[in-house]
Design a protein around this motif. Structure first.
Motif, PDB file in Angstrom:
ATOM      1  N   GLY A   1       0.802  -1.228   0.000  1.00 11.97           N
ATOM      2  CA  GLY A   1       0.000   0.000   0.000  1.00 11.97           C
ATOM      3  C   GLY A   1       0.832   1.274   0.000  1.00 11.97           C
ATOM      4  N   ILE A   2       2.069   1.196   0.470  1.00 11.70           N
ATOM      5  CA  ILE A   2       2.910   2.397   0.499  1.00 11.70           C
ATOM      6  C   ILE A   2       3.274   2.847  -0.917  1.00 11.70           C
ATOM      7  CG2 ILE A   2       3.858   1.830   2.756  1.00 11.70           C
ATOM      8  CD1 ILE A   2       6.414   0.908   1.340  1.00 11.70           C
ATOM      9  N   HIS A   3       3.072   1.967  -1.893  1.00 10.84           N
ATOM     10  CA  HIS A   3       3.303   2.324  -3.284  1.00 10.84           C
ATOM     11  C   HIS A   3       2.006   2.458  -4.070  1.00 10.84           C
ATOM     12  CE1 HIS A   3       7.560   1.738  -2.647  1.00 10.84           C
ATOM     13  NE2 HIS A   3       7.394   0.460  -2.328  1.00 10.84           N
ATOM     14  N   ARG A   4       0.937   1.772  -3.633  1.00 11.17           N
ATOM     15  CA  ARG A   4      -0.331   1.806  -4.385  1.00 11.17           C
ATOM     16  C   ARG A   4      -1.118   3.087  -4.161  1.00 11.17           C
ATOM     17  NH1 ARG A   4      -1.732  -3.334  -2.137  1.00 11.17           N
ATOM     18  NH2 ARG A   4      -3.388  -2.213  -1.059  1.00 11.17           N
ATOM     19  N   TRP A   5      -0.877   3.783  -3.075  1.00  8.30           N
ATOM     20  CA  TRP A   5      -1.713   4.921  -2.714  1.00  8.30           C
ATOM     21  C   TRP A   5      -1.651   6.050  -3.748  1.00  8.30           C
ATOM     22  CZ3 TRP A   5       0.056   9.893  -2.127  1.00  8.30           C
ATOM     23  CH2 TRP A   5       1.438  10.050  -2.033  1.00  8.30           C
ATOM     24  N   VAL A   6      -0.603   6.079  -4.574  1.00  8.27           N
ATOM     25  CA  VAL A   6      -0.477   7.164  -5.538  1.00  8.27           C
ATOM     26  C   VAL A   6      -1.598   7.122  -6.578  1.00  8.27           C
ATOM     27  CG1 VAL A   6       2.005   7.422  -5.225  1.00  8.27           C
ATOM     28  CG2 VAL A   6       1.136   5.820  -6.949  1.00  8.27           C
TER      29      VAL A   6
END
Length: 272
Positions: free
Chosen positions: A221-226
């Motif tokens: 999620g730290i990369h998907r949130w964008v």
């Protein structure tokens, strides 16, 4: 200092758009009414995009022309490929400025109501079966939209994974071959499919997709949130929160134009 209203076309943006617009030769024998200035009409289109106002209520006193004039220019310029060309131009400038990161990408989908029906609509599974559409977006590592598509509200996210990947244009801006594929792609459980993981690997993309049935907290999620942040920016444009257009090509025109404005804002901040 008078602050510019957001729908008024800035000089820098207009310089990029003007060269993409088709040249319309005025007839000599029966010229008819003089064609309204393209820049003013574009401001009218952006006014509708920003405010969500119906075309017929576009205020004449703003000097942007009638709603029907702006509607026709939006249609004609979309058919001429202006909005897609603008998006690709701005992506290339962002890459040249070192503001695009193809090391990873993220995808997501978002439902919206389709008030008048039309093509690419369907019963929404998250809105009691009411007629709706879906925006799908793929972003680079920082949330800049690389491509966006429109489908019916009943289409599953995973079916649009490869169409989104293939919709990424060949982005120029640096010496060598244009960049078209991210190194890795992040997606949530809605995209969990070994078939699509294999298809991503076949085009040289490493799939990082959450699996169904596993606990949350995988760290993806730290990369998907964008991708969610990109939707927040797109839906800040009121015309993209609800689909009012029966014709899907006009809503797609607004969608691509919205992506282009996001790219322009990011590029403009790099000048400061």
């Amino acid at each position: 200092m008078v602050q510019r209203r957001p729908w008024e076309v800035e000089d820098g943006l207009w310089e990029r758009i003007a060269g993409l617009l088709p040249v319309i030769e005025r007839r000599v024998r029966y010229p008819g009414r003089k064609r309204l200035d393209d820049r003013r009409v574009l401001s009218g289109i952006l006014f509708v995009l920003y405010t969500g106002i119906p075309w017929e209520f576009l205020p004449q006193e703003l000097g942007y022309g009638s709603g029907s004039t702006c509607w026709r220019r939006l249609r004609d310029w979309h058919q001429a490929g202006v909005w897609q060309a603008l998006h690709e131009l701005l992506l290339a400038e962002l890459r040249a400025a070192g503001l695009l990161d193809f090391s990873r990408a993220a995808v997501d989908g978002s439902h919206l109501r389709a008030m008048k029906g039309g093509a690419k609509t369907g019963p929404s599974p998250v809105d009691r079966g009411k007629t709706g559409s879906k925006h799908h977006v793929i972003t680079e590592a920082h949330g800049i939209p690389l491509a966006a598509t429109l489908t019916g509200g009943n289409r599953h996210d995973v079916t649009q994974l490869m169409p989104l990947v293939h919709a990424i244009p060949a982005v120029k801006g640096k010496r060598g071959r244009p960049r078209k594929r991210p190194d890795a792609l992040f997606a949530d459980r809605a995209y969990d499919s070994d078939t699509y993981r294999r298809e991503l690997r076949e085009v040289g993309i490493r799939p990082l997709i959450a699996r169904r049935g596993t606990q949350h907290g995988s760290g993806l999620g730290i990369h998907r949130w964008v991708a969610e942040a990109a939707f927040a920016l797109l839906h800040w444009f009121r015309r993209l929160r609800i689909r009012w257009e029966i014709r899907e090509d006009l809503h797609e025109a607004f969608l691509i134009l919205g992506c282009s404005i996001i790219c322009w804002r990011r590029l403009k901040t790099s000048f400061c």
